[in-house]
Design an enzyme around this catalytic site. Sequence first.
Site, PDB file in Angstrom:
ATOM      1  N   ASN A  81       0.274  -1.120   0.007  1.00 12.00           N
ATOM      2  CA  ASN A  81       0.432   0.178   0.100  1.00 12.00           C
ATOM      3  C   ASN A  81       0.912   1.606   0.166  1.00 12.00           C
ATOM      4  OD1 ASN A  81      -2.731  -0.800  -0.439  1.00 12.00           O
ATOM      5  ND2 ASN A  81      -2.703  -1.595   1.923  1.00 12.00           N
ATOM      6  N   HIS A 111      23.586   0.205   7.942  1.00 11.67           N
ATOM      7  CA  HIS A 111      24.782   0.966   7.703  1.00 11.67           C
ATOM      8  C   HIS A 111      25.890  -0.184   8.476  1.00 11.67           C
ATOM      9  CE1 HIS A 111      23.643   3.788   5.884  1.00 11.67           C
ATOM     10  NE2 HIS A 111      22.935   4.811   6.698  1.00 11.67           N
ATOM     11  N   THR A 160      12.929  -7.192  14.444  1.00 10.61           N
ATOM     12  CA  THR A 160      14.352  -7.070  14.132  1.00 10.61           C
ATOM     13  C   THR A 160      14.709  -8.632  14.695  1.00 10.61           C
ATOM     14  OG1 THR A 160      14.678  -7.180  16.665  1.00 10.61           O
ATOM     15  CG2 THR A 160      14.877  -5.020  15.156  1.00 10.61           C
TER      16      THR A 160
END
Length: 194
Positions: A81, A111, A160
């Site tokens: 969406n 990173h 995570t």
Amino acid sequence: MRLVKRSLLRIAVSLLRAQILALWYLRSARIGRLVTIDRNVSIFILKSGRVDFGDRVHIGREVEVQARGGTISFGSGTGLNAFSRIVAFDRIEIGARCAIAQFVTILDHDHSFTDNGAMSGYDTAPLRIGNDVWIGDKATVLKGVTIGDGAIVAAGAVVTRDVPAGSTVAGVPAKVIREANSASSAATKVDSRT
């Protein structure tokens, strides 16, 4: 009648956008049947990246999809969406019949830093989202995660770690708040035997 004509025109234009994408990225994109792409969608395929859309995939308006040397695949019947963002440096695999809400971010990288704190590039890990998964508004799914079939990610969750099939996760970082229903699992096993 005017509304019906407008709706049909909108569908035709979104189907045409998918075909133009297939021509533009001739060797780097595979577009299934009846793929619809809404207005103002940004799809970037860089380096040796690849994007594969299964049949009946819908990409909402203002979505950003970037295959930056990585591969992104959408299973059949999946919807992404408005205002969502997917970026792959390695591999992102999204299963069939998934519902991904607005403002969702899915990244297979973050990173990396040197010992003295300077940014030194990216750490990547493949990410997999199973079939029939629902991801709520403003959720974030990070690198290396596997979300099992039929799982639910609550709005605003930051995933995570792996999410077990059939469970519901919520929070920052996301934690299991409801495990797969063992009664429905038992019923499914009985049905599959007959």
